[in-house]
Write a protein that holds these residues in place. Structure first.
Motif, mmCIF file in Angstrom:
data_model
loop_
_atom_site.group_PDB
_atom_site.id
_atom_site.type_symbol
_atom_site.label_atom_id
_atom_site.label_comp_id
_atom_site.label_asym_id
_atom_site.label_seq_id
_atom_site.Cartn_x
_atom_site.Cartn_y
_atom_site.Cartn_z
ATOM 1 N N LYS A 40 0.833 -1.210 0.000
ATOM 2 C CA LYS A 40 0.000 0.000 0.000
ATOM 3 C C LYS A 40 0.864 1.256 0.000
ATOM 4 N N ALA A 41 1.919 1.274 0.804
ATOM 5 C CA ALA A 41 2.810 2.434 0.850
ATOM 6 C C ALA A 41 3.494 2.637 -0.500
ATOM 7 N N ILE A 42 3.914 1.547 -1.123
ATOM 8 C CA ILE A 42 4.554 1.644 -2.441
ATOM 9 C C ILE A 42 3.573 2.219 -3.453
ATOM 10 N N ASP A 62 -7.591 -7.957 -7.444
ATOM 11 C CA ASP A 62 -7.822 -8.704 -6.202
ATOM 12 C C ASP A 62 -6.515 -9.049 -5.494
ATOM 13 N N LEU A 63 -5.485 -9.336 -6.252
ATOM 14 C CA LEU A 63 -4.198 -9.666 -5.644
ATOM 15 C C LEU A 63 -3.600 -8.434 -4.961
ATOM 16 N N VAL A 64 -3.700 -7.285 -5.595
ATOM 17 C CA VAL A 64 -3.212 -6.050 -4.967
ATOM 18 C C VAL A 64 -3.968 -5.803 -3.666
ATOM 19 N N LEU A 84 11.846 -3.094 -6.480
ATOM 20 C CA LEU A 84 12.394 -2.073 -7.375
ATOM 21 C C LEU A 84 11.577 -0.790 -7.296
ATOM 22 N N LEU A 85 10.254 -0.939 -7.269
ATOM 23 C CA LEU A 85 9.385 0.229 -7.149
ATOM 24 C C LEU A 85 9.578 0.941 -5.814
ATOM 25 N N GLN A 86 9.832 0.167 -4.785
ATOM 26 C CA GLN A 86 10.065 0.757 -3.478
ATOM 27 C C GLN A 86 11.327 1.622 -3.503
ATOM 28 N N ALA A 87 12.338 1.140 -4.183
ATOM 29 C CA ALA A 87 13.604 1.873 -4.276
ATOM 30 C C ALA A 87 13.506 3.051 -5.251
ATOM 31 N N ASN A 88 12.708 2.888 -6.297
ATOM 32 C CA ASN A 88 12.578 3.933 -7.312
ATOM 33 C C ASN A 88 11.152 3.954 -7.854
ATOM 34 N N PRO A 89 10.239 4.641 -7.174
ATOM 35 C CA PRO A 89 8.832 4.641 -7.571
ATOM 36 C C PRO A 89 8.576 5.250 -8.951
ATOM 37 N N PHE A 90 9.541 5.991 -9.475
ATOM 38 C CA PHE A 90 9.322 6.646 -10.759
ATOM 39 C C PHE A 90 9.339 5.678 -11.941
ATOM 40 N N ILE A 91 9.806 4.450 -11.733
ATOM 41 C CA ILE A 91 9.770 3.484 -12.838
ATOM 42 C C ILE A 91 8.348 3.037 -13.143
ATOM 43 N N ILE A 92 7.388 3.397 -12.276
ATOM 44 C CA ILE A 92 5.995 3.050 -12.550
ATOM 45 C C ILE A 92 5.546 3.673 -13.865
ATOM 46 N N ASP A 93 6.090 4.842 -14.207
ATOM 47 C CA ASP A 93 5.723 5.498 -15.456
ATOM 48 C C ASP A 93 6.125 4.648 -16.661
#
Length: 98
Positions: A40-42, A62-64, A84-93
């Motif tokens: 959730k924080a990520i 549902d898994l999320v 990886l997203l936790q370390a660098n959330p900008f890769i979500i783009d």
């Protein structure tokens, strides 16, 4: 099955029973532990809704929800992607475009 292979398999099964019964402890090098991931924080750092986050990560909505409610913990490739997203959330783009 060769006798040697069967004997090794049987010895492993017997060791498993002893460990399960508490008679024996597993070897330290065979113990793996993983810390919980706060999905959730990520997700909140990415600014996405659960449904959009699920699509970007490549899992079901549902898994999320299960991850965020701590009913399940991510494993395998999704776990690595979340780290990886936790370390660098900008890769979500980049993930949203795939």
């Amino acid at each position: 099955m060769k006798d040697e292979l069967f004997a090794e398999l049987l010895a492993s099964a017997e060791e498993m029973v002893r460990i399960e019964q508490g008679v024996e402890a597993p070897a330290p090098e065979h113990i793996r532990s993983f810390s919980d991931i706060d999905v959730k924080a990520i997700r909140e750092v990415t600014g996405l809704k659960q449904q959009d986050f699920a699509v970007a990560v490549g899992v079901s909505y549902d898994l999320v929800k299960s991850w965020e409610m701590k009913r399940r913990q991510p494993t395998g490739a999704p776990r690595k992607l979340l780290l990886l997203l936790q370390a660098n959330p900008f890769i979500i783009d980049q993930l949203k475009g795939i």
